[in-house]
Design a protein around this motif. Structure first.
Motif, mmCIF file in Angstrom:
data_model
loop_
_atom_site.group_PDB
_atom_site.id
_atom_site.type_symbol
_atom_site.label_atom_id
_atom_site.label_comp_id
_atom_site.label_asym_id
_atom_site.label_seq_id
_atom_site.Cartn_x
_atom_site.Cartn_y
_atom_site.Cartn_z
ATOM 1 N N ILE A 350 0.694 -1.150 0.240
ATOM 2 C CA ILE A 350 0.158 0.055 -0.060
ATOM 3 C C ILE A 350 0.718 1.142 -0.012
ATOM 4 O O ILE A 350 0.179 2.457 -0.348
ATOM 5 C CB ILE A 350 -0.952 -0.258 1.056
ATOM 6 N N SER A 351 2.097 1.354 0.257
ATOM 7 C CA SER A 351 3.010 2.258 0.099
ATOM 8 C C SER A 351 3.908 2.420 -1.203
ATOM 9 O O SER A 351 4.810 3.182 -1.271
ATOM 10 C CB SER A 351 3.805 2.268 1.460
ATOM 11 N N SER A 352 3.674 1.399 -1.968
ATOM 12 C CA SER A 352 4.596 1.380 -3.041
ATOM 13 C C SER A 352 4.270 2.544 -4.052
ATOM 14 O O SER A 352 5.264 3.014 -4.428
ATOM 15 C CB SER A 352 4.282 0.046 -3.960
ATOM 16 N N GLY A 353 3.083 2.998 -4.158
ATOM 17 C CA GLY A 353 3.058 4.335 -5.014
ATOM 18 C C GLY A 353 2.981 4.005 -6.311
ATOM 19 O O GLY A 353 3.355 2.852 -6.836
ATOM 20 N N TYR A 354 2.715 5.062 -7.229
ATOM 21 C CA TYR A 354 2.551 4.850 -8.740
ATOM 22 C C TYR A 354 3.812 4.667 -9.453
ATOM 23 O O TYR A 354 3.845 3.971 -10.558
ATOM 24 C CB TYR A 354 1.720 6.022 -9.199
ATOM 25 N N GLY A 355 4.927 5.145 -8.952
ATOM 26 C CA GLY A 355 6.036 5.266 -9.571
ATOM 27 C C GLY A 355 6.742 3.567 -9.665
ATOM 28 O O GLY A 355 7.217 3.026 -10.806
ATOM 29 N N PHE A 356 6.358 2.803 -8.488
ATOM 30 C CA PHE A 356 6.588 1.274 -8.736
ATOM 31 C C PHE A 356 5.925 0.811 -10.070
ATOM 32 O O PHE A 356 6.221 -0.221 -10.688
ATOM 33 C CB PHE A 356 6.492 0.836 -7.309
ATOM 34 N N GLU A 357 4.275 1.104 -9.707
ATOM 35 C CA GLU A 357 3.350 0.564 -10.522
ATOM 36 C C GLU A 357 3.821 0.769 -11.945
ATOM 37 O O GLU A 357 3.745 0.104 -12.844
ATOM 38 C CB GLU A 357 2.130 0.983 -10.319
ATOM 39 N N LEU A 358 4.138 1.886 -12.298
ATOM 40 C CA LEU A 358 4.617 2.485 -13.647
ATOM 41 C C LEU A 358 5.701 1.535 -14.396
ATOM 42 O O LEU A 358 5.529 1.131 -15.145
ATOM 43 C CB LEU A 358 5.167 4.170 -13.709
ATOM 44 N N ILE A 359 6.527 1.083 -13.302
ATOM 45 C CA ILE A 359 7.707 0.365 -14.013
ATOM 46 C C ILE A 359 7.137 -1.114 -14.508
ATOM 47 O O ILE A 359 7.473 -1.600 -15.248
ATOM 48 C CB ILE A 359 8.892 0.068 -12.803
ATOM 49 N N TRP A 360 6.502 -1.752 -13.570
ATOM 50 C CA TRP A 360 5.943 -3.144 -13.697
ATOM 51 C C TRP A 360 4.737 -3.106 -14.624
ATOM 52 O O TRP A 360 4.631 -4.180 -15.538
ATOM 53 C CB TRP A 360 5.564 -3.767 -12.421
ATOM 54 N N ILE A 361 4.037 -2.163 -14.764
ATOM 55 C CA ILE A 361 2.917 -2.488 -15.819
ATOM 56 C C ILE A 361 3.510 -2.187 -17.199
ATOM 57 O O ILE A 361 2.953 -2.641 -18.049
ATOM 58 C CB ILE A 361 1.626 -1.587 -15.504
ATOM 59 N N SER A 362 4.667 -1.205 -17.328
ATOM 60 C CA SER A 362 5.231 -0.992 -18.401
ATOM 61 C C SER A 362 6.005 -2.346 -19.164
ATOM 62 O O SER A 362 5.741 -2.565 -20.294
ATOM 63 C CB SER A 362 6.278 -0.007 -18.409
ATOM 64 N N ALA A 363 6.567 -2.919 -18.201
ATOM 65 C CA ALA A 363 7.115 -4.477 -18.429
ATOM 66 C C ALA A 363 5.976 -5.279 -18.889
ATOM 67 O O ALA A 363 6.211 -6.021 -19.993
ATOM 68 C CB ALA A 363 7.807 -5.125 -17.329
#
Length: 506
Positions: A350-363
């Motif tokens: 819950i503390s990952s934030g959008y920056g982390f999500e940006l990396i894995w959904i791009s992959a």
């Protein structure tokens, strides 16, 4: 580039508008459901049937409509599908009751069952083997862009206009496609005359309806529901009987050679597995963005764009990989990248934030861009121009089943992880019962109590369930790699097969 060559690409580009409208329709309706419940007094069951009516007709009519395209003419049936889709969109927009909207949505599904397979069926007819991967990439991008664009465009429309505007937006796209197809596409049809396979049409349609409906019901009521489970099993048995019947009847709906083709079977199976993972990701991400990160529907749609950007970048790279190393390499590379992205996503907190999500959904998007067009190209390469309509319909039917199973099975994994992750000891009884429905209800119940710790508990439980679900998706990517190694040939084998085919022709 010759004028004839340019015309082929203009035809495909025009059809992309029709495919875009169908992609938009998959996600844009969800945003309008609260307004529909209020304006036309729709019940929860009726809200479900706004989506189910479309999905069931679409699944049931894919194979018959593909066959009619081969038999009557692909251009005629494409134009018919576009006209039905446009008229049904208009009927949806001005519906004044639930039954009118459900009926209009069913006709939308009928139009889509013509547009989707026949727009793909013209690819092996119009394009050479060398051009085909690029043509499939255009088709794929049009389909993919509409999915995240739906919440973005839908959110803007609903903020400025009435709910019917989410259907009116289809009309300019359909009109462009109709005009372009009318003037640019030449008619093509199978030169073989075959009697209508009425038993095959009946059992394929009923089997797909039963399977799709059973999976939808299982997603809502759980896999322990006896009716849902028996419907799924019945649908599978009907489809198994359909395949067996096709190999024995004198005039089959589907060319029996497709069931024995490693290219078609491998490409279709791998494409269905990737669709399984993709639909699961598209199911969970909007909920994560809105419930955990607090984004509205419009912002959630914008934050999904890296997924599409990864797909757009991955598709041309896949084309290069296929030309140099073969489709098998492109699919394996994409599946590995997809699996890595999904495994990364499973570590979300819950503390990952959008920056982390940006990396894995791009992959994830990049991996799908590598693998899915290559898998579809493999399957389509097994189709002859004579039977491209029904062959493309079979391919899309399998992908539809894969996507539907993805939402239902992965949704069940998500819900189980979410409910098991909730610590309900601190909750009042009524709030605890409400919280177990889904993350949105859980947040509403937690906020009603005024407890930040309960809000944290709900978000943490959802992220736990999402992690479990993404691990299952990563496992599906690994299964895709295994099937690729088993079913598809290496680059050298592909070259030897092509050389042998050319020598046989000579």
């Amino acid at each position: 580039m010759s004028s004839q060559n340019q015309q082929r690409w203009w035809v495909l580009a025009s059809l992309a508008f029709g495919i875009l409208a169908i992609g938009l329709d998959m996600t844009i309706l969800n945003l309008a459901l609260p307004m529909l419940a209020q304006d036309i007094h729709a019940t929860n069951v009726e809200l479900q049937w706004f989506a189910n009516g479309y999905n069931l007709v679409f699944a049931a009519m894919l194979l018959p409509m593909g066959m009619l395209g081969d038999r009557i003419g692909r251009k005629k049936m494409l134009l018919t599908g576009l006209l039905i889709f446009g008229a049904a969109s208009l009927a949806c927009a001005y519906s004044v009751s639930s039954w009118q909207l459900i009926t209009a949505r069913a006709f939308l599904g009928l139009g889509a069952s013509l547009i989707v397979p026949l727009s793909m069926a013209i690819i092996p007819v119009l394009f050479t083997e060398k051009e085909r991967p690029k043509a499939i990439a255009v088709w794929m991008m049009a389909n993919a862009i509409g999915i995240p664009l739906g919440p973005i465009l839908g959110g803007w429309l609903l903020n400025h206009y009435w709910w019917g505007s989410v259907f009116i937006i289809n009309l300019p796209l359909v009109i462009i496609a109709i005009l372009s197809v009318s003037f640019l596409l030449h008619e093509s049809r199978s030169q073989e005359y075959r009697p209508m396979d009425l038993p095959g049409m009946l059992f394929s349609s009923v089997g797909l309806i039963a399977l799709t409906y059973g999976v939808i019901q299982a997603g809502e009521k759980g896999w322990g529901d006896s009716f849902s489970l028996s419907t799924v099993v019945g649908g599978f048995l009907l489809l198994i009987w359909f395949v067996r019947y096709q190999t024995r009847t004198a005039h089959p709906l589907v060319d029996p050679a497709l069931f024995h083709s490693r290219r078609f079977a491998g490409g279709t199976l791998i494409g269905s597995i990737i669709s399984f993972a993709l639909f699961g990701v598209l199911f969970v991400l909007p909920q994560y963005l809105q419930a955990v990160l607090g984004a509205d529907a419009f912002s959630a749609g914008l934050r999904l764009l890296p997924l599409v950007l990864g797909l757009l970048l991955g598709t041309p790279i896949s084309d290069v990989l296929q030309s140099r190393f073969g489709t098998r390499t492109a699919i394996i590379a994409g599946s590995i990248l997809l699996g890595i992205g999904l495994a990364m996503g499973s570590a979300t907190t819950i503390s990952s934030g959008y920056g982390f999500e940006l990396i894995w959904i791009s992959a994830v998007g990049l991996g799908i861009g590598f693998a899915l067009p290559a898998a579809m190209d493999t399957a389509i390469s097994a189709l002859t121009p004579e039977r491209s309509g029904v062959g493309s319909a079979l391919l899309m039917a399998m992908r539809q089943v894969g996507g539907t199973l993805g939402v239902a099975i992965l949704g069940a994994v998500l819900n189980a992880g979410y409910r098991n992750g909730l610590d309900l000891k601190e909750w009042p009884t009524e709030a605890a019962q409400m919280a177990q429905r889904n993350v949105s209800a859980g947040l509403a119940a937690a906020q009603r109590t005024g407890s930040d710790s309960l809000v944290h508990s709900v978000k943490n439980a959802f992220v736990t369930g999402m992690g479990n679900m993404l691990w299952v998706c990563a496992g599906a990517a690994v299964v895709g790699i295994i099937f690729t190694v088993i079913l598809l040939r290496t680059r050298s084998a592909e070259c030897n097969s092509s050389t042998a085919a050319l020598e046989a022709k000579e």
